[in-house]
Scaffold this active site. Structure first.
Site, short mmCIF file in Angstrom:
data_model
loop_
_atom_site.label_atom_id
_atom_site.label_comp_id
_atom_site.label_asym_id
_atom_site.label_seq_id
_atom_site.Cartn_x
_atom_site.Cartn_y
_atom_site.Cartn_z
N CYS A 1 -1.86 -0.27 16.00
CA CYS A 1 -0.40 -0.21 15.88
C CYS A 1 0.13 1.22 15.78
O CYS A 1 1.29 1.43 15.44
CB CYS A 1 0.06 -1.01 14.66
SG CYS A 1 -0.46 -2.74 14.71
N CYS B 1 -2.47 1.54 11.03
CA CYS B 1 -3.66 0.91 11.59
C CYS B 1 -3.86 1.36 13.04
O CYS B 1 -2.90 1.65 13.76
CB CYS B 1 -3.53 -0.61 11.53
SG CYS B 1 -3.62 -1.29 9.87
N CYS C 1 0.46 -10.08 10.07
CA CYS C 1 -0.77 -9.31 9.90
C CYS C 1 -0.64 -8.31 8.76
O CYS C 1 -1.52 -8.20 7.91
CB CYS C 1 -1.11 -8.60 11.22
SG CYS C 1 -2.71 -7.73 11.20
N CYS C 2 0.49 -7.60 8.73
CA CYS C 2 0.72 -6.63 7.64
C CYS C 2 0.80 -7.34 6.29
O CYS C 2 0.37 -6.79 5.27
CB CYS C 2 2.00 -5.84 7.89
SG CYS C 2 1.87 -4.59 9.18
N CYS D 1 6.42 -2.30 7.14
CA CYS D 1 5.31 -3.25 7.14
C CYS D 1 5.40 -4.25 5.99
O CYS D 1 4.63 -5.19 5.93
CB CYS D 1 3.98 -2.50 7.06
SG CYS D 1 3.84 -1.47 5.60
#
Length: 243
Positions: free
Chosen positions: A210, A207, A119-120, A235
């Site tokens: 997270c 985010c 995702c990162c 990340c």
């Protein structure tokens, strides 16, 4: 007066020369470099750098990554900084296609099951790589005491992770030797903007899914990706810190 983009050998020499210099002196060196240089902005440390650059009265650029999943307070904070310093902030967003494919196939919270790196990578690393391809150097708010992965960061370094075969990228970390207390002493003394989430127990802010507040005496990075090992808490923006 600008100075030429330093070679890798010169970077090592500059790192030793500036190892005990003040953040403002390191920042001035960065802003004097030839080519395109920009401050990466997301949190409290980065506002300190923006304030220092503003007081040096030198031209400077600022960019910020919009992952699409930031807290509402963070978006308000970005806008507050833009207005406070009367500057432009270049917003970098993820590419639509890979992001759509991720959420379509894995949903919005796959990182809780298979780690945050995918995702990162889409929301942060790819937009950063695209931005850094247009720059010759970037300035970050990394500190050595932020996490185990950052214990050895130098004040100036060659960024091997984002350099290309025909272009070397210089990374400046003016606050490497500062503590969180140093950052907040500066913020209070200079009365500069900060993210209102800090007043709710958030220290390291990323985010929304997270990031969570930390308890008294918890390390600041314990509020980031709390379900993962502390030595994995990067990340990808500073992946070179991982050993």
């Amino acid at each position: 007066m600008t100075t030429p983009i330093p070679s890798i050998d010169l970077i090592d020499a500059l790192t030793q020369e500036y190892i005990d210099k003040s953040p403002s002196e390191i920042l001035e060196l960065a802003l004097n470099q030839e080519g395109e240089i920009a401050i990466s902005f997301s949190g409290a440390e980065d506002v300190v750098l923006i304030d220092m650059a503003y007081r040096l009265r030198k031209p400077f650029r600022v960019f910020s990554l919009d992952t699409g999943r930031l807290h509402p307070e963070t978006y308000q904070f970005i806008d507050a900084v833009r207005k406070f310093y009367k500057i432009e902030i270049e917003i970098c967003s993820p590419e639509a296609k890979p992001l759509q494919e991720l959420v379509t196939t894995k949903g919005f919270f796959s990182f809780f099951e298979d780690g945050h790196s995918e995702c990162c990578g889409i929301r942060k690393v790819q937009p950063l790589r695209k931005k850094l391809a247009t720059l010759d150097g970037w300035i970050t708010g990394q500190r050595k005491d932020q996490s185990p992965t950052r214990n050895d960061i130098p004040v100036i370094q060659f960024d091997a992770g984002f350099s290309g075969p025909n272009k070397q990228l210089i990374k400046y970390n003016p606050l490497a030797n500062w503590s969180s207390a140093d950052v907040w002493s500066y913020i209070r003394m200079m009365e500069i903007p900060y993210n209102p989430l800090h007043e709710k127990g958030f220290i390291s802010i990323g985010c929304e899914p997270c990031t969570r507040p930390v308890l008294p005496n918890q390390h600041e990075r314990e509020g980031r990706w709390w379900w993962e090992e502390a030595t994995h808490k990067e990340c990808g923006l500073h992946a070179g810190n991982l050993k």
